[in-house]
Design a protein around this motif. Structure first.
Motif, PDB file in Angstrom:
ATOM      1  N   MET A 137       0.844  -1.198   0.000  1.00 25.91           N
ATOM      2  CA  MET A 137       0.000   0.000   0.000  1.00 25.91           C
ATOM      3  C   MET A 137       0.875   1.242   0.000  1.00 25.91           C
ATOM      4  O   MET A 137       0.552   2.249  -0.622  1.00 25.91           O
ATOM      5  CB  MET A 137      -0.943   0.006   1.200  1.00 25.91           C
ATOM      6  CG  MET A 137      -2.040  -1.031   1.035  1.00 25.91           C
ATOM      7  SD  MET A 137      -3.164  -1.049   2.423  1.00 25.91           S
ATOM      8  CE  MET A 137      -4.175   0.373   2.066  1.00 25.91           C
ATOM      9  N   ALA A 178      -9.527  -8.418 -10.996  1.00 28.93           N
ATOM     10  CA  ALA A 178      -9.474  -9.171  -9.746  1.00 28.93           C
ATOM     11  C   ALA A 178      -8.781 -10.522  -9.934  1.00 28.93           C
ATOM     12  O   ALA A 178      -9.193 -11.520  -9.359  1.00 28.93           O
ATOM     13  CB  ALA A 178     -10.874  -9.368  -9.166  1.00 28.93           C
ATOM     14  N   GLY A 179      -7.730 -10.544 -10.752  1.00 28.90           N
ATOM     15  CA  GLY A 179      -6.975 -11.784 -10.928  1.00 28.90           C
ATOM     16  C   GLY A 179      -7.679 -12.822 -11.782  1.00 28.90           C
ATOM     17  O   GLY A 179      -7.188 -13.933 -11.948  1.00 28.90           O
ATOM     18  N   ARG A 207     -13.297  -8.469   3.526  1.00 24.34           N
ATOM     19  CA  ARG A 207     -13.833  -7.117   3.601  1.00 24.34           C
ATOM     20  C   ARG A 207     -15.002  -7.046   4.580  1.00 24.34           C
ATOM     21  O   ARG A 207     -15.141  -6.075   5.326  1.00 24.34           O
ATOM     22  CB  ARG A 207     -14.312  -6.665   2.209  1.00 24.34           C
ATOM     23  CG  ARG A 207     -15.002  -5.338   2.281  1.00 24.34           C
ATOM     24  CD  ARG A 207     -15.691  -4.940   0.997  1.00 24.34           C
ATOM     25  NE  ARG A 207     -16.359  -3.660   1.232  1.00 24.34           N
ATOM     26  CZ  ARG A 207     -17.047  -2.996   0.335  1.00 24.34           C
ATOM     27  NH1 ARG A 207     -17.167  -3.477  -0.886  1.00 24.34           N
ATOM     28  NH2 ARG A 207     -17.614  -1.862   0.637  1.00 24.34           N
ATOM     29  N   ASN A 237      -8.244  -2.656   9.239  1.00 23.85           N
ATOM     30  CA  ASN A 237      -8.168  -2.618   7.784  1.00 23.85           C
ATOM     31  C   ASN A 237      -6.947  -3.313   7.203  1.00 23.85           C
ATOM     32  O   ASN A 237      -7.006  -3.885   6.108  1.00 23.85           O
ATOM     33  CB  ASN A 237      -8.242  -1.171   7.268  1.00 23.85           C
ATOM     34  CG  ASN A 237      -7.160  -0.267   7.831  1.00 23.85           C
ATOM     35  OD1 ASN A 237      -7.347   0.378   8.849  1.00 23.85           O
ATOM     36  ND2 ASN A 237      -6.006  -0.229   7.179  1.00 23.85           N
ATOM     37  N   GLU A 238      -5.830  -3.294   7.947  1.00 20.77           N
ATOM     38  CA  GLU A 238      -4.601  -3.855   7.368  1.00 20.77           C
ATOM     39  C   GLU A 238      -4.658  -5.378   7.266  1.00 20.77           C
ATOM     40  O   GLU A 238      -3.765  -5.993   6.698  1.00 20.77           O
ATOM     41  CB  GLU A 238      -3.358  -3.393   8.136  1.00 20.77           C
ATOM     42  CG  GLU A 238      -3.218  -3.914   9.551  1.00 20.77           C
ATOM     43  CD  GLU A 238      -3.870  -3.008  10.595  1.00 20.77           C
ATOM     44  OE1 GLU A 238      -4.783  -2.229  10.228  1.00 20.77           O
ATOM     45  OE2 GLU A 238      -3.479  -3.104  11.779  1.00 20.77           O
ATOM     46  N   GLN A 280      -7.218  -6.928   5.730  1.00 24.03           N
ATOM     47  CA  GLN A 280      -8.055  -7.316   4.590  1.00 24.03           C
ATOM     48  C   GLN A 280      -7.223  -7.930   3.467  1.00 24.03           C
ATOM     49  O   GLN A 280      -6.303  -7.326   2.945  1.00 24.03           O
ATOM     50  CB  GLN A 280      -8.811  -6.102   4.032  1.00 24.03           C
ATOM     51  CG  GLN A 280      -9.713  -6.481   2.854  1.00 24.03           C
ATOM     52  CD  GLN A 280     -10.454  -5.281   2.273  1.00 24.03           C
ATOM     53  OE1 GLN A 280     -11.133  -4.568   3.000  1.00 24.03           O
ATOM     54  NE2 GLN A 280     -10.321  -5.076   0.988  1.00 24.03           N
ATOM     55  N   GLN A 309      -8.504  -8.404  -3.649  1.00 27.69           N
ATOM     56  CA  GLN A 309      -8.246  -7.556  -4.822  1.00 27.69           C
ATOM     57  C   GLN A 309      -7.857  -6.144  -4.420  1.00 27.69           C
ATOM     58  O   GLN A 309      -6.987  -5.529  -5.029  1.00 27.69           O
ATOM     59  CB  GLN A 309      -9.516  -7.488  -5.691  1.00 27.69           C
ATOM     60  CG  GLN A 309      -9.418  -6.592  -6.914  1.00 27.69           C
ATOM     61  CD  GLN A 309     -10.779  -6.292  -7.533  1.00 27.69           C
ATOM     62  OE1 GLN A 309     -11.812  -6.511  -6.914  1.00 27.69           O
ATOM     63  NE2 GLN A 309     -10.777  -5.821  -8.767  1.00 27.69           N
ATOM     64  N   THR A 310      -8.547  -5.614  -3.414  1.00 27.06           N
ATOM     65  CA  THR A 310      -8.305  -4.233  -3.042  1.00 27.06           C
ATOM     66  C   THR A 310      -7.689  -4.133  -1.647  1.00 27.06           C
ATOM     67  O   THR A 310      -7.668  -3.073  -1.045  1.00 27.06           O
ATOM     68  CB  THR A 310      -9.616  -3.416  -3.129  1.00 27.06           C
ATOM     69  OG1 THR A 310     -10.536  -3.911  -2.160  1.00 27.06           O
ATOM     70  CG2 THR A 310     -10.245  -3.550  -4.503  1.00 27.06           C
ATOM     71  N   GLY A 311      -7.194  -5.275  -1.154  1.00 30.28           N
ATOM     72  CA  GLY A 311      -6.492  -5.303   0.124  1.00 30.28           C
ATOM     73  C   GLY A 311      -5.098  -5.866  -0.098  1.00 30.28           C
ATOM     74  O   GLY A 311      -4.434  -5.497  -1.058  1.00 30.28           O
ATOM     75  N   LYS A 312      -4.688  -6.786   0.768  1.00 29.73           N
ATOM     76  CA  LYS A 312      -3.350  -7.353   0.603  1.00 29.73           C
ATOM     77  C   LYS A 312      -3.382  -8.658  -0.185  1.00 29.73           C
ATOM     78  O   LYS A 312      -4.343  -9.406  -0.131  1.00 29.73           O
ATOM     79  CB  LYS A 312      -2.727  -7.597   1.974  1.00 29.73           C
ATOM     80  CG  LYS A 312      -2.298  -6.290   2.600  1.00 29.73           C
ATOM     81  CD  LYS A 312      -1.553  -6.484   3.886  1.00 29.73           C
ATOM     82  CE  LYS A 312      -1.107  -5.127   4.391  1.00 29.73           C
ATOM     83  NZ  LYS A 312      -0.774  -5.160   5.819  1.00 29.73           N
ATOM     84  N   GLN A 323     -13.330 -11.195  -5.271  1.00 26.60           N
ATOM     85  CA  GLN A 323     -12.475 -10.163  -4.700  1.00 26.60           C
ATOM     86  C   GLN A 323     -11.582 -10.717  -3.592  1.00 26.60           C
ATOM     87  O   GLN A 323     -10.453 -10.278  -3.435  1.00 26.60           O
ATOM     88  CB  GLN A 323     -13.321  -9.012  -4.140  1.00 26.60           C
ATOM     89  CG  GLN A 323     -13.998  -8.157  -5.190  1.00 26.60           C
ATOM     90  CD  GLN A 323     -15.305  -8.732  -5.693  1.00 26.60           C
ATOM     91  OE1 GLN A 323     -15.794  -9.725  -5.163  1.00 26.60           O
ATOM     92  NE2 GLN A 323     -15.882  -8.116  -6.715  1.00 26.60           N
TER      93      GLN A 323
END
Ligand SMILES: Cc1cc2nc3c(=O)[nH]c(=O)nc-3n(C[C@H](O)[C@H](O)[C@H](O)COP(=O)(O)OP(=O)(O)OC[C@H]3O[C@@H](n4cnc5c(N)ncnc54)[C@H](O)[C@@H]3O)c2cc1C
Ligand SMILES: Nc1ncnc2c1ncn2[C@@H]1O[C@H](COP(=O)(O)O)[C@@H](O)[C@H]1O
Lengths: 249, 297
Positions: free
Chosen positions: B80, B116-117, B214, B224-225, B227, B230-233, B250
């Protein structure tokens, strides 16, 4: 105050996406399109700011005429005015940022709120690039935005938790999932949106003509994982992890 | 022309980044923001900026720009943190950028996931000079060689943004993206205490990290860290245990490259079972405590 919200038309995040016949792109026939979810969060945030202070919200999308659907939806959520930068051309993120830079020259917003990432290309680049081009401060992955006078305080999600940044306006903010939950759009909003201004402009109107230097030359499906099996009990699971997979002791 | 690798927060990123650079067969330098640079990875030069804490992205990009002009390829980790400053640096240099590179084909062609992979894209950069963020989990150990002396360097970091506070939950578990084992929990976990006891507890027993979907983070049950997705780790441990997770695209985007995947879910038709090597159809509230008991004894 004026807030600019760029938004991208992307496939519905919950749709199953397939490749087209020659594998050059995704199959779009029958695919539902939406406002990029992070951009919808950005529109919602702008509308919440407008509910507390006087401001005008301008939404902008770069793409084909069909993007009007998503711009109309943003107007229904509560944006005041929409711009479609109409083009068939493909851009890389730097190109999109340069077009948005042209839009900023024209609209002179005090703040830009946009998605952190488009869920189709998953680039996570445009907001940061736009901030660099304009030499403005940036706050990415925002989970809280607080305006006070001529500055903004943004709490953002990091690798290890959160941090709060303070910066003068104008500034560029990109949204994360926890910033807000976009509202459900009620019918009166949709009807009112039909009469809100939506202007179509060209790249020439903005005086920009960016190159596209990052190109996707092939899309393919990743190799599938080989089928696993169900186990009947915790005992069987532990034995499998120990003796077969050898990932625990 | 050479490659510059930027090591931001995590010194261990130097290893996969060096593996990325070596796939070019060109010389590379390393710049470390914090602490001493890693020696022995084959860099020509190792530079150390000796910062106490890295400044916000605007100052970082301002400070790095001059140095980066001298390199064709500038690369950093797609953390991030990296996702915040690398695109800004690219635009400051007027260079295109490729995000989340998982494979190098030749000097200008890479593989990266999209949608999303769901798809792997072959991406071509039509420029000699560009910026790359590297998905560190996709690159392994490079050959170790040579020792490079570390040179201190002073860069002009300055920008309008002020960091006024930092809050980190810490927790003493290994970092998600580096842990050998990750135990993640989903929506059926209803409070932070249960999350900590079951997900955290099992992770501790296995020497691993805790993760979440999520749904769990949105509900304020995990920070949050944690998660994954796709939009996290993005994680790729030897063992990933998904408890009470349906297997949304996701979420799967962030864990499907794990070596061994275990799913614990009450619904035998949950999509996660399509990705799992071992599936257990059971309530996580009974399965995990039983697992913990049996692992302890
Ligand atoms: C723009 C966008 C970005 C997103 N990014 C991410 C991301 O990065 N990461 C992410 O995770 N999600 C992300 N999501 C959300 C994602 O789409 C899913 O909603 C989410 O992953 C679902 O989480 P879940 O599996 O915990 O919950 P659910 O889908 O509700 O699944 C819960 C599962 O638990 C099972 N279950 C119920 N009770 C029990 C029990 N007692 N024991 C065992 N099993 C039980 C159920 O059968 C079910 O399969 C994103 C969504 C959007 C739109
Ligand atoms: N074609 C576009 N039109 C308007 N905004 C865009 C467009 N493409 C990207 N953006 C904006 O840039 C953000 C980040 O996109 P990306 O860097 O591609 O992941 C998106 O959330 C949008 O706000």
């Amino acid at each position: 105050m004026r807030i600019l919200v760029p938004l991208k038309r992307v496939p519905d995040p919950y749709a199953r996406i397939r490749l087209n016949a020659d594998g050059s792109d995704i199959e779009t026939t029958g695919l539902k399109f939406e406002i990029n979810p992070f951009d919808e969060i950005a529109v919602e945030e702008a509308v919440r700011i407008k509910e507390r202070a006087t401001c005008e919200i301008v939404v902008v999308s770069i793409g084909k005429p069909v993007c009007e659907e998503q711009l109309r939806k943003a107007l229904a959520i509560g944006a005041d005015r929409a711009l479609l930068v109409e083009t068939d051309a493909a851009f890389d993120s730097l190109g999109i940022a340069k077009v948005l830079n042209g839009v900023m020259d024209r609209e002179k917003p005090d703040m830009v709120i946009m998605g952190k990432q488009a869920i189709d290309d998953d680039n996570n680049q445009v907001g940061q690039m736009l901030a660099a081009i304009r030499g403005l401060p940036q706050a990415t992955f925002a989970s809280e935005v607080a305006l006070s006078g001529n500055s903004v305080s943004v709490t953002r999600e990091t690798d290890t938790g959160q941090e709060t940044l303070e910066m003068p306006l104008p500034a560029i903010i990109t949204t994360d999932l926890r910033l807000n939950e976009p509202r459900y759009i009620a019918l009166p909003g949709i009807i009112k949106a039909r009469n809100k201004p939506l202007d179509r402009i060209s790249l020439a109107d903005l005086g920009v003509d960016p190159e596209c230097r990052v190109r996707v030359t092939e899309l393919r499906q990743p190799p599938p994982r080989k089928a696993g099996r169900k186990v009947d009990s915790v005992d069987e699971l532990i034995a499998a992890l120990r003796d077969e997979a050898r990932v625990i002791r | 022309m050479a490659i510059l690798l930027l090591i931001a927060l995590d010194a261990s990123d130097a290893v996969p980044l060096a593996a990325f650079a070596k796939s070019y067969g060109k010389p590379f330098d390393i710049l470390c923001f914090l602490g001493e640079g890693p020696a022995g990875l084959g860099a020509e030069r190792v530079l150390a900026a000796n910062l106490d804490a890295p400044p916000p992205a605007d100052a970082l990009a301002n400070g790095l720009k001059g140095l980066c002009e001298g390199y064709a390829v500038v690369a950093g980790a797609a953390s991030m943190f990296g996702k915040d400053y690398l695109p800004r640096l690219a635009a400051a240099l007027d260079r295109p950028m490729v995000s989340d590179v998982t494979e190098v084909h030749d000097a200008n062609t890479f593989t990266r996931p999209m949608y999303a992979g769901n798809f792997l894209a072959r991406v071509q950069v039509d420029s000699e000079r560009f910026v790359v963020s590297v998905r560190t989990t996709a690159f392994s150990e490079p050959d170790r060689e040579g020792l490079s002396a570390v040179e201190a360097i002073s860069l002009p970091f300055d920008g309008p943004t002020r960091r006024v506070s930092v809050s980190e939950s810490g927790g003493g578990r290994p970092d998600l993206t580096q842990a050998r084992v990750v135990v993640s929990g989903g929506r059926p976990i209803r409070d932070a205490e249960t999350f900590e006891k079951l997900i955290g507890g099992l992770a501790d027993l296995l020497g691993g990290a805790a993760g979440a979907t999520r749904a769990v983070v949105d509900n304020g049950i995990a920070p949050n860290e944690l998660q994954v997705g796709q939009t996290g780790k993005v994680v790729a441990p030897d063992l990933y245990i998904a408890a009470g997770i349906s297997g949304s695209t996701q979420h799967v985007a962030g864990m499907k490259d794990s070596k061994v995947i275990v799913a614990i879910n009450t619904d035998p038709a949950a999509p996660i079972f399509e990705f799992a090597d071992y599936g257990l159809v059971q309530d996580l509230h009974t399965a995990i405590p039983e697992m913990m008991d049996k692992l302890r004894s």
